[in-house]
Design a protein around this motif. Structure first.
Motif, PDB file in Angstrom:
ATOM      1  N   UNK A 149       0.602  -1.215  -0.206  1.00 48.98           N
ATOM      2  CA  UNK A 149      -0.087   0.008  -0.112  1.00 48.98           C
ATOM      3  C   UNK A 149       0.786   1.052   0.131  1.00 48.98           C
ATOM      4  N   UNK A 150       0.841   1.972  -0.915  1.00 55.84           N
ATOM      5  CA  UNK A 150       1.611   3.139  -1.010  1.00 55.84           C
ATOM      6  C   UNK A 150       1.743   4.029   0.583  1.00 55.84           C
ATOM      7  N   UNK A 151       0.636   4.136   1.304  1.00 54.31           N
ATOM      8  CA  UNK A 151       0.884   4.738   2.338  1.00 54.31           C
ATOM      9  C   UNK A 151       1.789   4.029   3.393  1.00 54.31           C
ATOM     10  N   UNK A 152       2.207   2.994   3.256  1.00 58.37           N
ATOM     11  CA  UNK A 152       3.331   2.261   3.991  1.00 58.37           C
ATOM     12  C   UNK A 152       4.704   2.297   3.499  1.00 58.37           C
ATOM     13  N   UNK A 153       4.879   3.034   2.111  1.00 55.71           N
ATOM     14  CA  UNK A 153       6.192   2.994   1.629  1.00 55.71           C
ATOM     15  C   UNK A 153       7.329   3.619   2.593  1.00 55.71           C
ATOM     16  N   UNK A 154       7.095   4.780   3.192  1.00 58.31           N
ATOM     17  CA  UNK A 154       8.291   5.429   4.105  1.00 58.31           C
ATOM     18  C   UNK A 154       8.035   4.766   5.530  1.00 58.31           C
ATOM     19  N   UNK A 155       7.202   3.901   5.818  1.00 60.94           N
ATOM     20  CA  UNK A 155       7.211   3.473   7.417  1.00 60.94           C
ATOM     21  C   UNK A 155       8.124   2.436   7.343  1.00 60.94           C
ATOM     22  N   UNK A 156       8.411   2.125   8.663  1.00 62.12           N
ATOM     23  CA  UNK A 156       9.567   1.162   9.327  1.00 62.12           C
ATOM     24  C   UNK A 156       9.023  -0.189   9.074  1.00 62.12           C
ATOM     25  N   UNK A 157       9.665  -0.870   8.281  1.00 58.56           N
ATOM     26  CA  UNK A 157       9.264  -2.364   8.039  1.00 58.56           C
ATOM     27  C   UNK A 157      10.171  -3.148   9.122  1.00 58.56           C
ATOM     28  N   UNK A 158      11.411  -2.892   9.386  1.00 62.75           N
ATOM     29  CA  UNK A 158      11.987  -3.255  10.450  1.00 62.75           C
ATOM     30  C   UNK A 158      13.039  -2.198  11.029  1.00 62.75           C
ATOM     31  N   UNK A 159      13.415  -2.228  12.312  1.00 64.74           N
ATOM     32  CA  UNK A 159      14.153  -1.277  12.780  1.00 64.74           C
ATOM     33  C   UNK A 159      14.762  -1.782  14.202  1.00 64.74           C
ATOM     34  N   UNK A 160      15.918  -1.377  14.637  1.00 61.34           N
ATOM     35  CA  UNK A 160      16.450  -1.874  16.010  1.00 61.34           C
ATOM     36  C   UNK A 160      17.174  -0.729  16.582  1.00 61.34           C
ATOM     37  N   UNK A 161      17.444  -0.726  17.904  1.00 63.95           N
ATOM     38  CA  UNK A 161      18.420   0.162  18.615  1.00 63.95           C
ATOM     39  C   UNK A 161      19.206  -0.881  19.423  1.00 63.95           C
ATOM     40  N   UNK A 162      20.438  -1.082  19.189  1.00 67.81           N
ATOM     41  CA  UNK A 162      21.348  -1.935  19.949  1.00 67.81           C
ATOM     42  C   UNK A 162      22.632  -1.337  20.556  1.00 67.81           C
ATOM     43  N   UNK A 163      22.641  -1.201  21.876  1.00 66.99           N
ATOM     44  CA  UNK A 163      23.660  -0.588  22.450  1.00 66.99           C
ATOM     45  C   UNK A 163      24.584  -1.484  23.140  1.00 66.99           C
ATOM     46  N   UNK A 164      25.878  -1.045  23.565  1.00 65.52           N
ATOM     47  CA  UNK A 164      26.916  -1.804  24.131  1.00 65.52           C
ATOM     48  C   UNK A 164      26.643  -2.394  25.604  1.00 65.52           C
ATOM     49  N   UNK A 165      25.765  -1.538  26.070  1.00 63.35           N
ATOM     50  CA  UNK A 165      25.230  -1.801  27.583  1.00 63.35           C
ATOM     51  C   UNK A 165      24.253  -2.995  27.716  1.00 63.35           C
ATOM     52  N   UNK A 166      23.808  -3.525  26.460  1.00 60.95           N
ATOM     53  CA  UNK A 166      22.993  -4.698  26.286  1.00 60.95           C
ATOM     54  C   UNK A 166      21.417  -4.301  26.168  1.00 60.95           C
ATOM     55  N   UNK A 167      21.355  -3.021  26.131  1.00 64.45           N
ATOM     56  CA  UNK A 167      20.007  -2.673  25.512  1.00 64.45           C
ATOM     57  C   UNK A 167      19.658  -3.092  24.250  1.00 64.45           C
TER      58      UNK A 167
END
Length: 136
Positions: free
Chosen positions: A43-61
């Motif tokens: 759906x064109x409304x989804x084009x710029x939306x996040x399909x997959x994302x993450x934040x990974x930090x060295x502190x374990x988060x």
């Protein structure tokens, strides 16, 4: 064999902002792939939306997130997260999948995906949605 479970947060249009916020709180590196980046726009409304994302930090988060596509139902208080279960051995992941599938509703059968040799999604008999994949 190693396995890692990560909370996978679900949003409707706010995943990028949430990941940016969590990165500002916990530090680390953010990665974001849109539906358009992955060639998965239904759906064109989804084009710029996040399909997959993450934040990974060295502190374990570590947290993952995505924007639920407009074609799927979304209730902020009802389906706000998944548990992501990732491993590097197909046989072990398949075994866990088969056990989790007992009494579950299969959302996406376990099988090959463009980003992983095996990927599947199910909602177990207790109402918890699991995203399971093999990363090799």
């Amino acid at each position: 064999m190693s396995v890692k479970s990560v909370t996978h947060l679900n949003f409707r249009g706010d995943a990028r902002a949430a990941l940016t916020f969590y990165q500002s709180v916990f530090g680390g590196e953010a990665a974001i792939v849109t539906y358009q980046d992955a060639g998965a726009v239904q759906d064109p409304a989804d084009a710029g939306q996040v399909m997959w994302g993450q934040v990974a930090a060295g502190n374990g988060f570590h947290v993952m997130a995505y924007d639920v596509p407009v074609r799927l139902p979304y209730d902020k208080g009802r389906n706000a997260f998944f548990v992501s279960l990732r491993g590097d051995a197909a046989q072990e992941i398949t075994g866990w999948w088969e056990k989790l599938a007992d009494g579950a509703t299969i959302v996406q059968p376990l099988g090959p995906a463009p980003w992983a040799p095996l990927y599947g999604m199910l909602t177990d008999r207790f109402g918890v949605t699991w995203v399971v994949d093999v990363l090799s």
